[in-house]
Scaffold this motif. Structure first.
Motif, PDB file in Angstrom:
ATOM      1  N   ALA A 168       0.844  -1.200   0.000  1.00  0.00           N
ATOM      2  CA  ALA A 168       0.000   0.000   0.000  1.00  0.00           C
ATOM      3  C   ALA A 168       0.880   1.250   0.000  1.00  0.00           C
ATOM      4  O   ALA A 168       2.110   1.162   0.014  1.00  0.00           O
ATOM      5  CB  ALA A 168      -0.928  -0.021   1.210  1.00  0.00           C
ATOM      6  N   THR A 169       0.232   2.416  -0.001  1.00  0.00           N
ATOM      7  CA  THR A 169       0.965   3.669  -0.175  1.00  0.00           C
ATOM      8  C   THR A 169       0.906   4.531   1.087  1.00  0.00           C
ATOM      9  O   THR A 169      -0.192   4.923   1.508  1.00  0.00           O
ATOM     10  CB  THR A 169       0.341   4.470  -1.343  1.00  0.00           C
ATOM     11  N   PRO A 170       2.075   4.834   1.675  1.00  0.00           N
ATOM     12  CA  PRO A 170       2.052   5.765   2.812  1.00  0.00           C
ATOM     13  C   PRO A 170       1.852   7.183   2.311  1.00  0.00           C
ATOM     14  O   PRO A 170       2.505   7.590   1.356  1.00  0.00           O
ATOM     15  CB  PRO A 170       3.458   5.617   3.429  1.00  0.00           C
ATOM     16  N   VAL A 171       0.937   7.917   2.912  1.00  0.00           N
ATOM     17  CA  VAL A 171       0.730   9.328   2.570  1.00  0.00           C
ATOM     18  C   VAL A 171       1.294  10.127   3.742  1.00  0.00           C
ATOM     19  O   VAL A 171       0.745  10.113   4.841  1.00  0.00           O
ATOM     20  CB  VAL A 171      -0.769   9.623   2.367  1.00  0.00           C
ATOM     21  N   GLU A 172       2.436  10.781   3.476  1.00  0.00           N
ATOM     22  CA  GLU A 172       3.154  11.434   4.579  1.00  0.00           C
ATOM     23  C   GLU A 172       2.786  12.912   4.657  1.00  0.00           C
ATOM     24  O   GLU A 172       3.049  13.673   3.728  1.00  0.00           O
ATOM     25  CB  GLU A 172       4.648  11.250   4.387  1.00  0.00           C
ATOM     26  N   VAL A 173       2.198  13.285   5.754  1.00  0.00           N
ATOM     27  CA  VAL A 173       1.716  14.655   5.941  1.00  0.00           C
ATOM     28  C   VAL A 173       2.814  15.460   6.647  1.00  0.00           C
ATOM     29  O   VAL A 173       3.347  15.003   7.664  1.00  0.00           O
ATOM     30  CB  VAL A 173       0.418  14.638   6.788  1.00  0.00           C
ATOM     31  N   PRO A 174       3.167  16.643   6.109  1.00  0.00           N
ATOM     32  CA  PRO A 174       4.230  17.439   6.734  1.00  0.00           C
ATOM     33  C   PRO A 174       3.956  17.714   8.217  1.00  0.00           C
ATOM     34  O   PRO A 174       2.796  17.826   8.634  1.00  0.00           O
ATOM     35  CB  PRO A 174       4.227  18.744   5.933  1.00  0.00           C
ATOM     36  N   MET A 175       5.029  17.790   8.987  1.00  0.00           N
ATOM     37  CA  MET A 175       4.915  18.043  10.433  1.00  0.00           C
ATOM     38  C   MET A 175       5.623  19.354  10.786  1.00  0.00           C
ATOM     39  O   MET A 175       6.783  19.342  11.191  1.00  0.00           O
ATOM     40  CB  MET A 175       5.521  16.874  11.214  1.00  0.00           C
ATOM     41  N   PRO A 176       4.898  20.470  10.637  1.00  0.00           N
ATOM     42  CA  PRO A 176       5.538  21.745  10.963  1.00  0.00           C
ATOM     43  C   PRO A 176       5.892  21.783  12.451  1.00  0.00           C
ATOM     44  O   PRO A 176       5.137  21.261  13.268  1.00  0.00           O
ATOM     45  CB  PRO A 176       4.465  22.796  10.638  1.00  0.00           C
ATOM     46  N   ASP A 177       7.055  22.347  12.764  1.00  0.00           N
ATOM     47  CA  ASP A 177       7.519  22.420  14.156  1.00  0.00           C
ATOM     48  C   ASP A 177       7.587  21.051  14.814  1.00  0.00           C
ATOM     49  O   ASP A 177       7.321  20.914  16.016  1.00  0.00           O
ATOM     50  CB  ASP A 177       6.631  23.344  14.997  1.00  0.00           C
ATOM     51  N   MET A 178       7.864  20.030  14.015  1.00  0.00           N
ATOM     52  CA  MET A 178       8.034  18.675  14.555  1.00  0.00           C
ATOM     53  C   MET A 178       6.773  18.137  15.238  1.00  0.00           C
ATOM     54  O   MET A 178       6.853  17.320  16.146  1.00  0.00           O
ATOM     55  CB  MET A 178       9.164  18.649  15.594  1.00  0.00           C
ATOM     56  N   ARG A 179       5.607  18.620  14.821  1.00  0.00           N
ATOM     57  CA  ARG A 179       4.363  18.125  15.430  1.00  0.00           C
ATOM     58  C   ARG A 179       3.428  17.575  14.361  1.00  0.00           C
ATOM     59  O   ARG A 179       3.322  18.142  13.275  1.00  0.00           O
ATOM     60  CB  ARG A 179       3.635  19.260  16.182  1.00  0.00           C
ATOM     61  N   HIS A 180       2.733  16.488  14.686  1.00  0.00           N
ATOM     62  CA  HIS A 180       1.690  16.007  13.775  1.00  0.00           C
ATOM     63  C   HIS A 180       0.635  17.094  13.640  1.00  0.00           C
ATOM     64  O   HIS A 180       0.183  17.659  14.644  1.00  0.00           O
ATOM     65  CB  HIS A 180       1.036  14.739  14.335  1.00  0.00           C
ATOM     66  N   ASP A 181       0.249  17.357  12.399  1.00  0.00           N
ATOM     67  CA  ASP A 181      -0.778  18.359  12.130  1.00  0.00           C
ATOM     68  C   ASP A 181      -2.088  17.582  11.920  1.00  0.00           C
ATOM     69  O   ASP A 181      -2.362  17.073  10.830  1.00  0.00           O
ATOM     70  CB  ASP A 181      -0.359  19.136  10.867  1.00  0.00           C
ATOM     71  N   LEU A 182      -2.863  17.481  12.987  1.00  0.00           N
ATOM     72  CA  LEU A 182      -4.020  16.575  12.951  1.00  0.00           C
ATOM     73  C   LEU A 182      -5.069  17.016  11.936  1.00  0.00           C
ATOM     74  O   LEU A 182      -5.722  16.187  11.300  1.00  0.00           O
ATOM     75  CB  LEU A 182      -4.635  16.420  14.347  1.00  0.00           C
ATOM     76  N   GLU A 183      -5.211  18.322  11.773  1.00  0.00           N
ATOM     77  CA  GLU A 183      -6.171  18.827  10.776  1.00  0.00           C
ATOM     78  C   GLU A 183      -5.736  18.420   9.371  1.00  0.00           C
ATOM     79  O   GLU A 183      -6.531  17.945   8.555  1.00  0.00           O
ATOM     80  CB  GLU A 183      -6.224  20.356  10.834  1.00  0.00           C
ATOM     81  N   ALA A 184      -4.444  18.640   9.102  1.00  0.00           N
ATOM     82  CA  ALA A 184      -3.918  18.295   7.771  1.00  0.00           C
ATOM     83  C   ALA A 184      -4.011  16.792   7.535  1.00  0.00           C
ATOM     84  O   ALA A 184      -4.252  16.347   6.401  1.00  0.00           O
ATOM     85  CB  ALA A 184      -2.469  18.777   7.645  1.00  0.00           C
ATOM     86  N   LEU A 228     -10.003  14.394  15.446  1.00  0.00           N
ATOM     87  CA  LEU A 228      -9.482  13.711  14.257  1.00  0.00           C
ATOM     88  C   LEU A 228     -10.284  12.431  13.998  1.00  0.00           C
ATOM     89  O   LEU A 228     -10.738  12.181  12.869  1.00  0.00           O
ATOM     90  CB  LEU A 228      -7.979  13.393  14.454  1.00  0.00           C
ATOM     91  N   ILE A 229     -10.484  11.654  15.045  1.00  0.00           N
ATOM     92  CA  ILE A 229     -11.186  10.371  14.870  1.00  0.00           C
ATOM     93  C   ILE A 229     -12.619  10.599  14.365  1.00  0.00           C
ATOM     94  O   ILE A 229     -13.103   9.879  13.489  1.00  0.00           O
ATOM     95  CB  ILE A 229     -11.174   9.560  16.189  1.00  0.00           C
ATOM     96  N   GLU A 230     -13.259  11.629  14.924  1.00  0.00           N
ATOM     97  CA  GLU A 230     -14.646  11.928  14.511  1.00  0.00           C
ATOM     98  C   GLU A 230     -14.730  12.236  13.010  1.00  0.00           C
ATOM     99  O   GLU A 230     -15.754  12.025  12.381  1.00  0.00           O
ATOM    100  CB  GLU A 230     -15.213  13.134  15.283  1.00  0.00           C
ATOM    101  N   ARG A 231     -13.646  12.746  12.466  1.00  0.00           N
ATOM    102  CA  ARG A 231     -13.665  13.115  11.038  1.00  0.00           C
ATOM    103  C   ARG A 231     -13.400  11.923  10.101  1.00  0.00           C
ATOM    104  O   ARG A 231     -13.494  12.071   8.877  1.00  0.00           O
ATOM    105  CB  ARG A 231     -12.616  14.211  10.769  1.00  0.00           C
ATOM    106  N   LEU A 232     -13.017  10.775  10.673  1.00  0.00           N
ATOM    107  CA  LEU A 232     -12.650   9.648   9.800  1.00  0.00           C
ATOM    108  C   LEU A 232     -13.881   8.864   9.348  1.00  0.00           C
ATOM    109  O   LEU A 232     -14.769   8.587  10.156  1.00  0.00           O
ATOM    110  CB  LEU A 232     -11.682   8.706  10.528  1.00  0.00           C
TER     111      LEU A 232
END
Ligand code: PLP
Length: 377
Positions: free
Chosen positions: A133-149, A182-186
């Motif tokens: 499968a394909t990993p979709v890597e979302v940028p992490m500004p300031d070394m933090r997961h961007d949950l919205e993105a 985040l979970i609610e949006r999935l």
């Protein structure tokens, strides 16, 4: 015909996970005394294994001729009691890493996508790739997961979303509220993997059991490798819906978790003293290293987990220089963080040794590898 022509094509593209070198290997390579080498590379517990766990492991050795309990009955029941869940809601793995691989084999088909942070724990990406499968890597500004993105990155092809909190190597944590949003949006066909490898180090860890209870597709992974100090036994677990755990139990090896490890883990769960001491030593160590790096003028990212990130001029070179001094840290080129190294928090003495070493380096010719402005100038 070559074997490379026989294997599945994704295997040829599979990156190889590079574990840290064993102490004995480094000792031989650099002509050092192995007893003098300080390994701050793999986020292991500097206090060692839970003493109750080791005692139980010793006793279990006498039964080494018997196959282990393939269903990890006692351990699942104990965990169920601890978490107020049902034993059927747990699966035990050969490290939580095994469970992550099983999840990908179970859930992902070629063409599917899995959303994760660009500097998220690397095992996620490796297991997704292994499943084709394909990993979709979302940028992490300031070394933090961007949950919205991350939520925005979900498409109709997405089948999994990953969040470790704290993450290795960036150490970022996320609030219960933010994770729930985040979970609610999935959508209902996406499984959310919450990796809690370092949860026991937190004062308060998010609790996703109510979401599992409500029927959200959430699976949480934990490990005995970190605060319990049982990394060598390879033991981790996941909890979630009994339906998913039942499916994972179908595809795991019948005896995936050895008996000695099961005995050690059962006892370690009761070792409240070891857990409390480990947490305290870690908090003190974080404070000690924070003070040290500030004093040396080094940029760093502290965390609530048992490691922190240290900014250097060149991570690979800094790793080599420290290794020559008998201290092993982790370069992070594989995460695209080529000017950082990850340092595991040690005991007070070990942290002090790292400090002395860095102070010595700051005065010498190797200073430019670490410091932008050398104190020697
Ligand atoms: C975030 C994270 N998850 C999972 C693991 C793997 O743990 P295990 O030893 O149980 O496979 C690690 C190990 O370093 C980790 O850092």
């Amino acid at each position: 015909m070559k074997y490379t022509e026989l294997v599945r094509p994704e295997i040829l593209k599979q990156p190889v996970y590079e574990p840290g070198k064993p102490i004995e290997y480094v000792a031989r390579e650099y002509g050092l005394d192995p007893d003098n080498i300080l390994k701050l590379a793999s986020n292991e517990n500097p206090l060692g294994a839970s003493p109750l766990g080791i005692e139980a492991a010793h006793s279990a050795l006498a039964q080494s001729h018997l196959y282990p309990d393939g269903g990890c009955y006692a351990l699942r029941h104990k965990l169920a009691e601890r978490f107020s869940l049902q034993p059927e809601q747990f699966v035990i793995g050969n490290g939580s890493n095994e469970i992550m691989v099983l999840l990908c084999h179970a859930l992902l088909r070629p063409g599917d996508e899995a959303v994760m942070g660009a500097q998220s724990f690397i095992a996620f990406k490796l297991s997704v790739l292994l499943a084709g499968a394909t990993p979709v890597e979302v940028p992490m500004p300031d070394m933090r997961h961007d949950l919205e993105a991350m939520a925005d990155a979900v498409t109709e092809k997405t089948r999994m979303v990953y969040l470790p909190s704290p993450n290795n190597p960036t150490g970022d944590t996320h609030s219960q509220e933010a994770i729930e949003c985040l979970i609610e949006r999935l959508p209902d066909n996406v499984v959310f993997l919450f990796d809690e490898a370092y949860a026991e180090y937190l004062e308060v860890a998010p609790d996703l059991r109510p979401l599992i209870e409500k029927g959200h597709k959430v699976v949480c992974c934990r490990t005995f490798s970190k605060i319990y100090g049982l990394a060598a036994f390879r033991l981790g677990y996941a909890y979630g819906s009994a339906e998913l755990m039942g499916l994972l139990n179908r595809i795991r090896q019948p005896f995936n978790v050895n008996a000695i490890g099961q005995a050690a883990a059962l006892a370690a769960l009761d070792d409240k003293d070891h857990v409390a001491r480990s947490r305290k030593v870690n908090q003190q160590g974080q404070a000690q290293l924070t003070e040290l790096f500030k004093r040396l003028g080094l940029d760093f990212v502290p965390s609530e987990a048992n490691f922190l990130l240290l900014r250097v001029r060149n991570g690979k070179d800094a790793f080599e220089v420290l290794q020559k001094h008998g201290i092993i840290v982790r370069p992070l080129g594989g995460y695209g963080l080529s000017d950082w190294v990850r340092v595991t928090v040690g005991t007070e003495l070990e942290n002090a040794r790292l400090g002395q070493c860095l102070e010595q380096i700051a005065q010498g010719p190797e200073a430019p590898v670490f410091f932008h402005q050398t104190t020697a100038q």
